[in-house]
Design an enzyme around this catalytic site. Structure first.
Site, PDB file in Angstrom:
ATOM      1  N   ALA A 145     -41.826  52.970 -12.203  1.00  0.00           N
ATOM      2  CA  ALA A 145     -41.967  53.000 -10.740  1.00  0.00           C
ATOM      3  C   ALA A 145     -41.633  54.393 -10.246  1.00  0.00           C
ATOM      4  CB  ALA A 145     -41.034  51.969 -10.114  1.00  0.00           C
ATOM      5  N   LYS A 146     -41.901  54.586  -8.982  1.00  0.00           N
ATOM      6  CA  LYS A 146     -41.680  55.898  -8.356  1.00  0.00           C
ATOM      7  C   LYS A 146     -40.285  56.460  -8.597  1.00  0.00           C
ATOM      8  CE  LYS A 146     -45.006  57.224  -5.165  1.00  0.00           C
ATOM      9  NZ  LYS A 146     -45.640  56.299  -4.240  1.00  0.00           N
ATOM     10  N   ARG A 147     -39.286  55.537  -8.581  1.00  0.00           N
ATOM     11  CA  ARG A 147     -37.892  56.008  -8.721  1.00  0.00           C
ATOM     12  C   ARG A 147     -37.638  56.676 -10.073  1.00  0.00           C
ATOM     13  NH1 ARG A 147     -37.714  50.371  -9.298  1.00  0.00           N
ATOM     14  NH2 ARG A 147     -37.696  49.967 -11.528  1.00  0.00           N
ATOM     15  N   ASP A 148     -38.579  56.545 -10.988  1.00  0.00           N
ATOM     16  CA  ASP A 148     -38.358  57.051 -12.342  1.00  0.00           C
ATOM     17  C   ASP A 148     -38.738  58.517 -12.521  1.00  0.00           C
ATOM     18  OD1 ASP A 148     -37.300  54.620 -13.279  1.00  0.00           O
ATOM     19  OD2 ASP A 148     -39.316  53.794 -13.460  1.00  0.00           O
TER      20      ASP A 148
END
Ligand code: GLU
Length: 313
Positions: A247-250
């Site tokens: 996901a984006k947070r990664d």
């Protein structure tokens, strides 16, 4: 004996930027189709409320920037509602559907009830058993019903269907009374995907293995509608460092993020190729050669855990 030419497809939802996991699945779907000398189609699965219009074009641009191509114009499910409505009308006429008024919570509670042995995630059949009076009462309560497929003739015990996956082998899964039209009248994913693949002549589906459990439902529905089911190859997802779906947070996970780090599209393709165990390319034109050498049998069966670039130092 002549075999039908391969027709593969890529069916993203335009809900956000594609990340490396999506791009890797697109690359694989393209490699499967092109290595078989087949056609490759693009279909936007945009029946979901989370669609954001800017992502139609940006997804096309990102995939094209990696050197992948597709045949014909991309189609949008939102332009094809009549096709799904016809299929739903056909199932209704054959009395293969029923209205369901359950909330998610009611379903979870009923499925967990000790007397309702309901395999994980399967709909326990609550609304199948409503009397006409109960149904009329629920209708008048104002909650718009979803439409479920009636699977099996007596009782809600789920049917099992076995599918043969090209990558994973035999998979047997539950076919419960699944939703084919949502309460807001939108055709459900499991219905639309089956109708579309058949209508577009798709005979090869390559997609993330999170969709494997839905496949028996789709094959069952295709049979009911008298349609040929495609072949399936479910490929591992890309996971973030914590083992959850990427996901984006990664970190730097979209093409734009990678370009901002100074990488080129060739670098990004090579990142995807290398974790698939495939040789790097020196230019995107070399991908044509990658298709010549592509052998699905040697692809990794495990998810790729993506370590963020910025945590390496
Ligand atoms: N639209 C689905 C997704 O973006 C793919 C569905 C499919 O390939 O059948 O995950």
């Amino acid at each position: 004996m002549t075999r039908n030419p391969t027709v593969g497809r890529w069916a993203p939802s335009p809900t956000g930027d594609l990340h490396l996991g999506n791009l890797r699945t697109a690359l694989l779907a393209w490699l499967f189709a092109r290595s078989a000398g087949g056609r490759f189609l693009w279909r936007f699965e945009d029946l979901d409320g989370a669609v954001r219009p800017q992502f139609y074009d940006s997804q096309l641009r990102d995939v094209a920037a990696l050197g992948l191509d597709w045949d014909g114009e991309p189609v949008r499910q939102s332009d094809r509602l009549d096709l799904y409505r016809d299929a739903i009308a056909d199932l209704r006429r054959r009395d293969l559907t029923y209205e369901c008024f359950c909330t998610r919570r009611e379903i979870a509670e009923a499925a967990a009830a000790p007397h309702g042995p309901s395999p994980e995630g399967a709909y326990p059949g609550t609304c199948r058993r409503l009397t006409p009076a109960e149904r009329a009462q629920r209708r008048s309560s104002g909650r718009p019903p979803a439409l479920r497929l009636r699977v099996g003739s007596d009782g809600p015990e789920p049917t099992e269907v076995t599918v043969v996956d090209r990558q994973l082998g035999t998979y047997t899964g539950i076919v419960d009374d699944f939703v084919i039209q949502r309460g807001d009248d939108t055709p459900a994913y499991n219905l639309a995907v089956v109708v579309d693949d058949a209508a577009q002549g798709v005979n090869q589906v390559v997609r993330g293995d999170d969709l494997l459990p839905s496949t028996p439902r789709q094959v069952h529905l295709a049979r009911l509608l008298g349609l040929d089911a495609p072949s399936f190859a479910h490929v591992p997802l890309v996971l973030g460092p914590e083992g959850r779906r990427l996901a984006k947070r990664d970190g730097a996970v979209t093409l734009r993020d990678r370009l901002a780090l100074g990488e080129t599209p060739v670098d990004v393709v090579n990142l995807l190729l290398s974790n698939l165990g495939l040789d790097p390319v020196t230019s995107l034109d070399d991908l044509a050669e990658t298709t010549q050498r592509f052998n699905p049998l040697v692809l990794p069966r495990q998810p790729w855990v993506h370590a963020p670039v910025d945590s390496a130092t």
